[in-house]
Design a protein around this motif. Sequence first.
Motif, PDB file in Angstrom:
ATOM      1  N   MET A  84       5.044 -12.489  39.234  1.00 37.56           N
ATOM      2  CA  MET A  84       6.469 -12.293  38.997  1.00 37.56           C
ATOM      3  C   MET A  84       6.895 -12.679  37.586  1.00 37.56           C
ATOM      4  SD  MET A  84       7.998 -13.788  42.588  1.00 37.56           S
ATOM      5  CE  MET A  84       7.335 -13.266  44.172  1.00 37.56           C
ATOM      6  N   ALA A  85       6.030 -13.395  36.867  1.00 41.18           N
ATOM      7  CA  ALA A  85       6.404 -13.936  35.561  1.00 41.18           C
ATOM      8  C   ALA A  85       6.697 -12.852  34.536  1.00 41.18           C
ATOM      9  CB  ALA A  85       5.306 -14.865  35.053  1.00 41.18           C
ATOM     10  N   ASP A  86       6.120 -11.672  34.693  1.00 36.61           N
ATOM     11  CA  ASP A  86       6.378 -10.586  33.743  1.00 36.61           C
ATOM     12  C   ASP A  86       7.829 -10.134  33.792  1.00 36.61           C
ATOM     13  OD1 ASP A  86       3.716 -10.618  33.032  1.00 36.61           O
ATOM     14  OD2 ASP A  86       3.159  -8.977  34.366  1.00 36.61           O
ATOM     15  N   PHE A  87       8.503 -10.368  34.910  1.00 36.76           N
ATOM     16  CA  PHE A  87       9.885  -9.919  35.065  1.00 36.76           C
ATOM     17  C   PHE A  87      10.901 -11.041  34.868  1.00 36.76           C
ATOM     18  CE2 PHE A  87       7.453  -6.908  37.685  1.00 36.76           C
ATOM     19  CZ  PHE A  87       7.915  -5.697  37.172  1.00 36.76           C
ATOM     20  N   ASN A  88      10.621 -12.221  35.423  1.00 33.20           N
ATOM     21  CA  ASN A  88      11.618 -13.294  35.464  1.00 33.20           C
ATOM     22  C   ASN A  88      10.982 -14.627  35.094  1.00 33.20           C
ATOM     23  OD1 ASN A  88      14.067 -11.850  36.596  1.00 33.20           O
ATOM     24  ND2 ASN A  88      12.551 -11.363  38.175  1.00 33.20           N
ATOM     25  N   ALA A  89      10.682 -14.777  33.830  1.00 37.09           N
ATOM     26  CA  ALA A  89       9.970 -15.976  33.380  1.00 37.09           C
ATOM     27  C   ALA A  89      10.765 -17.254  33.663  1.00 37.09           C
ATOM     28  CB  ALA A  89       9.668 -15.870  31.884  1.00 37.09           C
ATOM     29  N   ASP A  90      12.092 -17.218  33.506  1.00 36.88           N
ATOM     30  CA  ASP A  90      12.891 -18.426  33.722  1.00 36.88           C
ATOM     31  C   ASP A  90      12.872 -18.847  35.189  1.00 36.88           C
ATOM     32  OD1 ASP A  90      13.500 -18.483  31.058  1.00 36.88           O
ATOM     33  OD2 ASP A  90      15.512 -17.630  31.286  1.00 36.88           O
ATOM     34  N   LEU A  91      13.028 -17.882  36.091  1.00 34.32           N
ATOM     35  CA  LEU A  91      12.969 -18.206  37.519  1.00 34.32           C
ATOM     36  C   LEU A  91      11.594 -18.746  37.892  1.00 34.32           C
ATOM     37  CD1 LEU A  91      14.798 -15.220  39.298  1.00 34.32           C
ATOM     38  CD2 LEU A  91      15.544 -17.601  39.212  1.00 34.32           C
ATOM     39  N   VAL A  92      10.570 -18.133  37.351  1.00 30.57           N
ATOM     40  CA  VAL A  92       9.205 -18.570  37.653  1.00 30.57           C
ATOM     41  C   VAL A  92       8.968 -19.978  37.126  1.00 30.57           C
ATOM     42  CG1 VAL A  92       6.773 -18.174  37.059  1.00 30.57           C
ATOM     43  CG2 VAL A  92       8.202 -16.274  37.862  1.00 30.57           C
ATOM     44  N   ASP A  93       9.445 -20.276  35.918  1.00 31.31           N
ATOM     45  CA  ASP A  93       9.255 -21.613  35.354  1.00 31.31           C
ATOM     46  C   ASP A  93       9.928 -22.671  36.216  1.00 31.31           C
ATOM     47  OD1 ASP A  93       7.727 -20.718  33.268  1.00 31.31           O
ATOM     48  OD2 ASP A  93       9.339 -20.754  31.789  1.00 31.31           O
ATOM     49  N   ARG A  94      11.143 -22.387  36.685  1.00 34.02           N
ATOM     50  CA  ARG A  94      11.840 -23.360  37.534  1.00 34.02           C
ATOM     51  C   ARG A  94      11.093 -23.563  38.853  1.00 34.02           C
ATOM     52  NH1 ARG A  94      16.613 -20.873  35.480  1.00 34.02           N
ATOM     53  NH2 ARG A  94      16.900 -19.597  37.353  1.00 34.02           N
ATOM     54  N   ALA A  95      10.631 -22.456  39.447  1.00 33.34           N
ATOM     55  CA  ALA A  95       9.901 -22.562  40.708  1.00 33.34           C
ATOM     56  C   ALA A  95       8.574 -23.297  40.519  1.00 33.34           C
ATOM     57  CB  ALA A  95       9.652 -21.175  41.275  1.00 33.34           C
ATOM     58  N   ARG A  96       7.904 -23.022  39.409  1.00 33.48           N
ATOM     59  CA  ARG A  96       6.632 -23.694  39.125  1.00 33.48           C
ATOM     60  C   ARG A  96       6.833 -25.198  39.006  1.00 33.48           C
ATOM     61  NH1 ARG A  96       5.187 -25.290  34.524  1.00 33.48           N
ATOM     62  NH2 ARG A  96       6.448 -23.832  33.286  1.00 33.48           N
ATOM     63  N   ARG A  97       7.890 -25.608  38.309  1.00 34.39           N
ATOM     64  CA  ARG A  97       8.170 -27.041  38.161  1.00 34.39           C
ATOM     65  C   ARG A  97       8.515 -27.669  39.516  1.00 34.39           C
ATOM     66  NH1 ARG A  97      10.582 -25.266  33.216  1.00 34.39           N
ATOM     67  NH2 ARG A  97      12.640 -25.150  34.221  1.00 34.39           N
ATOM     68  N   GLU A  98       9.196 -26.892  40.375  1.00 39.11           N
ATOM     69  CA  GLU A  98       9.510 -27.386  41.719  1.00 39.11           C
ATOM     70  C   GLU A  98       8.235 -27.687  42.495  1.00 39.11           C
ATOM     71  OE1 GLU A  98      11.723 -25.680  45.729  1.00 39.11           O
ATOM     72  OE2 GLU A  98      12.337 -24.920  43.760  1.00 39.11           O
ATOM     73  N   LEU A  99       7.185 -26.931  42.210  1.00 38.80           N
ATOM     74  CA  LEU A  99       5.889 -27.168  42.863  1.00 38.80           C
ATOM     75  C   LEU A  99       5.103 -28.282  42.179  1.00 38.80           C
ATOM     76  CD1 LEU A  99       4.712 -23.483  43.445  1.00 38.80           C
ATOM     77  CD2 LEU A  99       5.538 -25.097  45.180  1.00 38.80           C
ATOM     78  N   GLY A 100       5.618 -28.806  41.079  1.00 40.15           N
ATOM     79  CA  GLY A 100       4.911 -29.855  40.358  1.00 40.15           C
ATOM     80  C   GLY A 100       3.701 -29.343  39.601  1.00 40.15           C
ATOM     81  N   ALA A 101       3.734 -28.080  39.182  1.00 40.85           N
ATOM     82  CA  ALA A 101       2.587 -27.455  38.522  1.00 40.85           C
ATOM     83  C   ALA A 101       2.938 -27.064  37.097  1.00 40.85           C
ATOM     84  CB  ALA A 101       2.147 -26.216  39.299  1.00 40.85           C
ATOM     85  N   SER A 102       1.923 -27.033  36.258  1.00 39.48           N
ATOM     86  CA  SER A 102       2.079 -26.619  34.871  1.00 39.48           C
ATOM     87  C   SER A 102       1.780 -25.133  34.725  1.00 39.48           C
ATOM     88  CB  SER A 102       1.126 -27.420  33.977  1.00 39.48           C
ATOM     89  OG  SER A 102      -0.220 -27.051  34.258  1.00 39.48           O
ATOM     90  N   ALA A 103       2.087 -24.600  33.541  1.00 37.58           N
ATOM     91  CA  ALA A 103       1.737 -23.201  33.268  1.00 37.58           C
ATOM     92  C   ALA A 103       0.225 -23.004  33.321  1.00 37.58           C
ATOM     93  CB  ALA A 103       2.286 -22.789  31.903  1.00 37.58           C
ATOM     94  N   ALA A 104      -0.525 -24.027  32.881  1.00 40.54           N
ATOM     95  CA  ALA A 104      -1.984 -23.946  32.951  1.00 40.54           C
ATOM     96  C   ALA A 104      -2.458 -23.920  34.405  1.00 40.54           C
ATOM     97  CB  ALA A 104      -2.607 -25.127  32.205  1.00 40.54           C
ATOM     98  N   ASP A 105      -1.797 -24.694  35.273  1.00 43.12           N
ATOM     99  CA  ASP A 105      -2.138 -24.665  36.698  1.00 43.12           C
ATOM    100  C   ASP A 105      -1.941 -23.263  37.269  1.00 43.12           C
ATOM    101  OD1 ASP A 105      -2.723 -27.413  36.839  1.00 43.12           O
ATOM    102  OD2 ASP A 105      -0.631 -27.925  37.268  1.00 43.12           O
ATOM    103  N   MET A 106      -0.848 -22.622  36.878  1.00 45.91           N
ATOM    104  CA  MET A 106      -0.551 -21.285  37.393  1.00 45.91           C
ATOM    105  C   MET A 106      -1.596 -20.278  36.936  1.00 45.91           C
ATOM    106  SD  MET A 106       3.052 -19.156  37.238  1.00 45.91           S
ATOM    107  CE  MET A 106       3.017 -18.876  35.456  1.00 45.91           C
ATOM    108  N   ARG A 107      -1.973 -20.351  35.681  1.00 45.98           N
ATOM    109  CA  ARG A 107      -2.998 -19.440  35.169  1.00 45.98           C
ATOM    110  C   ARG A 107      -4.328 -19.680  35.870  1.00 45.98           C
ATOM    111  NH1 ARG A 107      -0.467 -20.791  30.225  1.00 45.98           N
ATOM    112  NH2 ARG A 107      -2.089 -22.314  29.783  1.00 45.98           N
ATOM    113  N   GLU A 108      -4.681 -20.931  36.074  1.00 50.33           N
ATOM    114  CA  GLU A 108      -5.955 -21.251  36.710  1.00 50.33           C
ATOM    115  C   GLU A 108      -5.965 -20.817  38.174  1.00 50.33           C
ATOM    116  OE1 GLU A 108      -9.845 -22.594  37.194  1.00 50.33           O
ATOM    117  OE2 GLU A 108      -8.666 -22.133  35.396  1.00 50.33           O
ATOM    118  N   ALA A 109      -4.852 -21.027  38.885  1.00 48.77           N
ATOM    119  CA  ALA A 109      -4.774 -20.598  40.283  1.00 48.77           C
ATOM    120  C   ALA A 109      -4.948 -19.091  40.383  1.00 48.77           C
ATOM    121  CB  ALA A 109      -3.438 -21.026  40.890  1.00 48.77           C
ATOM    122  N   ASN A 110      -4.300 -18.354  39.499  1.00 51.36           N
ATOM    123  CA  ASN A 110      -4.434 -16.890  39.532  1.00 51.36           C
ATOM    124  C   ASN A 110      -5.856 -16.451  39.203  1.00 51.36           C
ATOM    125  OD1 ASN A 110      -2.994 -14.230  39.696  1.00 51.36           O
ATOM    126  ND2 ASN A 110      -3.810 -14.060  37.628  1.00 51.36           N
TER     127      ASN A 110
END
Length: 201
Positions: free
Chosen positions: A24-50
Amino acid sequence: MPSAPRPAGPFTPVDFQLVLLRRMADFNADLVDRARRELGASAADMREANKRWQAMVRSRRGRPAAAPPGVALVRSALGAPESAEPRRIGDLECEALRWRLPLWPDLRFEVLTGGDGSAWNEWLVRAPGAPAPAPATLEDLTPWSCTVDEVARAFPPARPLPGTAPTRWGLAFTAPDAHGVRHEVVAEFTWGLLQCTAVRG
């Protein structure tokens, strides 16, 4: 200094939600960043999980030969489904498996699986009993507010469009704006959740 990815371990519900967010980050980076922080994860965590998820999707190792890749992988991350019910689509019978995801408490992640064990579809749907939106104008179609089915029902006859990438869907339909002027609209969805709209012409 950016934080390092978390050490690899079992693929968890948090990791699974990060995979959905990555798409979803390609469309709504701000929403994704807020949701990612809610999960306690970093951008690196998101890339690694994917990255890990894509590797598991492509690999045939580590799962029973008879298990469908989609269902087996979702079960490995999310555990047993919250619900499983038979469903008929036209002349075809399938089973709808649903899981709860903390990021979207009013939605469920649904996998439709056929009698041969194949995974037909994977997307977010409204949870049973949760209040469903009733969009009436173009302005009501805000990111993450509606699922594919909800938009299609609100603005018939909506026409399905090919997705621009895996896990993406499109709909073309006519909708009025707040002033009653009707527009030709294309809506983009990722994992079944509305990401954006564009007015054509």
